[in-house]
Design a protein around this motif. Structure first.
Motif, short mmCIF file in Angstrom:
data_model
loop_
_atom_site.label_atom_id
_atom_site.label_comp_id
_atom_site.label_asym_id
_atom_site.label_seq_id
_atom_site.Cartn_x
_atom_site.Cartn_y
_atom_site.Cartn_z
N ARG A 41 33.01 45.86 117.13
CA ARG A 41 33.50 47.02 116.39
C ARG A 41 35.02 46.99 116.25
O ARG A 41 35.59 47.86 115.62
CB ARG A 41 33.09 48.31 117.11
CG ARG A 41 31.62 48.64 116.90
CD ARG A 41 31.36 50.09 117.21
NE ARG A 41 31.40 50.32 118.64
CZ ARG A 41 30.34 50.68 119.35
NH1 ARG A 41 29.18 50.86 118.76
NH2 ARG A 41 30.44 50.87 120.64
N ASP A 42 35.65 46.00 116.85
CA ASP A 42 37.11 45.96 116.93
C ASP A 42 37.63 44.79 116.09
O ASP A 42 37.50 43.63 116.48
CB ASP A 42 37.49 45.81 118.42
CG ASP A 42 38.98 45.74 118.67
OD1 ASP A 42 39.74 45.45 117.72
OD2 ASP A 42 39.39 45.95 119.83
N GLU A 43 38.20 45.12 114.91
CA GLU A 43 38.63 44.06 113.97
C GLU A 43 39.62 43.09 114.64
O GLU A 43 39.56 41.88 114.43
CB GLU A 43 39.33 44.65 112.74
CG GLU A 43 38.44 45.47 111.82
CD GLU A 43 37.54 44.64 110.90
OE1 GLU A 43 37.59 43.40 110.93
OE2 GLU A 43 36.78 45.28 110.14
N SER A 103 27.70 51.06 108.68
CA SER A 103 27.78 50.32 109.94
C SER A 103 29.22 50.24 110.46
O SER A 103 30.13 49.94 109.70
CB SER A 103 27.23 48.91 109.73
OG SER A 103 27.78 48.04 110.68
N PRO A 104 29.43 50.51 111.75
CA PRO A 104 30.79 50.48 112.29
C PRO A 104 31.24 49.07 112.68
O PRO A 104 32.29 48.90 113.30
CB PRO A 104 30.66 51.36 113.54
CG PRO A 104 29.26 51.14 114.00
CD PRO A 104 28.42 50.89 112.77
N LEU A 105 30.46 48.04 112.31
CA LEU A 105 30.82 46.68 112.72
C LEU A 105 32.04 46.20 111.95
O LEU A 105 32.25 46.56 110.79
CB LEU A 105 29.65 45.73 112.47
CG LEU A 105 28.38 45.98 113.28
CD1 LEU A 105 27.29 45.01 112.85
CD2 LEU A 105 28.66 45.84 114.77
N SER A 106 32.81 45.34 112.60
CA SER A 106 33.99 44.73 111.98
C SER A 106 33.58 43.98 110.72
O SER A 106 32.62 43.21 110.73
CB SER A 106 34.62 43.77 112.99
OG SER A 106 35.16 42.64 112.34
N LEU A 107 34.32 44.19 109.63
CA LEU A 107 34.05 43.45 108.39
C LEU A 107 34.40 41.98 108.56
O LEU A 107 33.78 41.11 107.98
CB LEU A 107 34.85 44.04 107.24
CG LEU A 107 34.40 45.38 106.69
CD1 LEU A 107 35.36 45.86 105.61
CD2 LEU A 107 32.98 45.28 106.12
N LEU A 108 35.41 41.73 109.37
CA LEU A 108 35.82 40.34 109.60
C LEU A 108 34.71 39.56 110.29
O LEU A 108 34.49 38.39 110.00
CB LEU A 108 37.10 40.32 110.44
CG LEU A 108 37.79 38.98 110.62
CD1 LEU A 108 38.22 38.39 109.29
CD2 LEU A 108 39.00 39.12 111.54
N ALA A 109 33.97 40.21 111.21
CA ALA A 109 32.89 39.52 111.90
C ALA A 109 31.84 39.04 110.91
O ALA A 109 31.16 38.04 111.15
CB ALA A 109 32.24 40.46 112.93
N MET A 110 31.70 39.74 109.79
CA MET A 110 30.72 39.35 108.78
C MET A 110 31.37 38.58 107.65
O MET A 110 30.73 38.36 106.63
CB MET A 110 30.03 40.57 108.24
CG MET A 110 28.78 40.89 108.98
SD MET A 110 28.63 42.63 109.12
CE MET A 110 29.47 42.82 110.66
N ALA A 279 42.84 40.99 110.83
CA ALA A 279 42.04 42.18 111.16
C ALA A 279 41.98 43.16 109.99
O ALA A 279 41.00 43.86 109.81
CB ALA A 279 42.63 42.86 112.40
N ASN A 280 43.04 43.20 109.17
CA ASN A 280 43.08 44.15 108.04
C ASN A 280 42.51 43.58 106.74
O ASN A 280 42.26 44.32 105.79
CB ASN A 280 44.53 44.57 107.76
CG ASN A 280 45.04 45.55 108.79
OD1 ASN A 280 44.26 46.35 109.32
ND2 ASN A 280 46.33 45.51 109.07
N LEU A 281 42.35 42.26 106.69
CA LEU A 281 42.10 41.59 105.40
C LEU A 281 40.94 42.17 104.60
O LEU A 281 41.10 42.59 103.45
CB LEU A 281 41.87 40.09 105.65
CG LEU A 281 41.62 39.25 104.39
CD1 LEU A 281 42.84 39.27 103.49
CD2 LEU A 281 41.26 37.82 104.77
#
Ligand code: TXA
Ligand code: MG
Length: 322
Positions: A41-43, A103-110, A279-281
């Motif tokens: 959950r943490d970008e 979903s609160p998941l990090s977008l970067l993780a996906m 993290a912001n991308l």
């Protein structure tokens, strides 16, 4: 930072969960291979995974969860997924499902995709960390990019020396090869994206229909970042921009040009920090992609460290689409 190999005592498990909760990485044993885990959950924590692995692009990561109930919080869950989970979880099967929009998941993780890969690992240490931390964990195999997956704690410590504080020692991985990945976004046509120890015959017995190993998709995911379906903005994207236009939205990196006035600006990292920019991308790309602007202008980002993966992603976003 030298990487400590720690037995999974109560005290060390607490310390491991504390690392994850404070946005740090953890070397985590699973039954397949060791993972390099971070709070999904943490970008910024997820950006550290890509930095430590030295990946030249953002490959989507598997989100490790406790069970089907937790998986259903993040995905568009369906009866076939439930049956597969009942048959093979916890265990070496990864399911690719549609991501829930909220979903609160990090977008970067996906890697910015609208799908998410989830797996409930069977290793008791992984299960304990998932339970105690309460976090969904993004974790690729704990090797440097382009190297083979680690199946012993000391492999992880050697691979990631200087980039990781702690690896929990869960002994030798019993499976030793990475999980089978099945894309069930469309439950009518499940597709094996990566073969593993859960075989097509085992899956077919549960699904009740023959399965295909998609050659095209399988090769597409083995080549990092070569996913066909990467998120692409609707607006045109201009890179290496030092002179944004008045009707563009600027993704800034460092100080924006003082003498230019774009329509709007989002800061990737004011201080030129690549970890923060990664993290912001995906958030900023999505936020900028609004009607009303002529396009998205992106300031130059250095082609070094995490900048290589950021630029790779930006080049894909800027590539002309058919
Ligand atoms: O056994 C395993 O799966 C290990 C342990 C640590 O769980 N993890 C692992 O992760 O092998 P990694 O990052 O090395 O491989 C994950 C694969 C990549 O090929 C990636 O492209 C694919 O999963 N993947 C992740 N999310 C995806 C998605 N949404 N759609 C398609 N493929 C996805
Ligand atoms: Mg891997």
């Amino acid at each position: 930072m030298s990487c400590k190999i720690m037995p999974p005592t109560e005290e060390n498990l607490r310390a491991a969960c504390h690392l994850l909760q404070s946005g740090e990485l953890l070397g985590l044993p699973t039954e397949t291979v060791y993972g390099l885990a971070a709070n999904a959950r943490d970008e910024r924590a997820v950006a550290k995974i890509y930095e430590a692995k030295g990946r030249p692009s953002f490959n989507p990561l598997i989100i490790h969860i406790r069970d089907a109930v937790q998986a259903a919080e993040y995905t568009v869950w369906h009866p076939l997924a439930q049956r597969l989970a009942e048959a093979f979880w916890p265990g070496p099967l990864t399911l690719v499902l549609k991501r829930r929009p909220e979903s609160p998941l990090s977008l970067l993780a996906m890697a910015g995709l609208d799908s998410v890969a989830v797996r409930a690992p069977a290793h008791p240490v992984a299960r304990e960390v998932l339970r105690q931390s309460g976090l969904p964990l993004a974790a690729p195999s704990a090797n440097r990019s382009g190297r083979i997956s680690p199946t012993r704690a000391h492999h992880v410590a050697e691979e990631l020396e200087g980039r990781l504080e702690m690896v929990l020692d869960g002994g030798a991985c019993t499976v030793g090869i990475e999980s089978t990945i099945v894309d069930v976004q469309n439950p009518e046509t499940p597709l094996i994206l990566r073969p593993g120890s859960i075989t097509p015959a085992m899956l077919e017995a549960v699904i009740g229909q023959p399965l295909e190993l998609s050659g095209k998709k399988a090769s597409a995911i083995t080549a990092p970042g070569q996913m066909e379906s990467h998120y692409a903005p609707h607006l045109p994207v201009r890179l290496q921009v030092t002179h944004p236009l008045p009707d563009e939205i600027l993704l800034a990196f460092g100080s924006p040009p003082a003498d230019r006035h774009p329509a709007a600006m989002l800061q990737l990292s004011e201080t030129g920090d690549l970890l923060e920019a990664a993290a912001n991308l995906f958030h900023h790309l999505r936020a900028a992609d609004r009607p009303g602007y002529r396009g998205i202008a992106v300031m130059p980002i250095p082609e070094e460290g995490l900048g290589i993966a950021i630029n790779d992603r930006l080049r894909r976003a800027a590539a002309p689409r058919p």
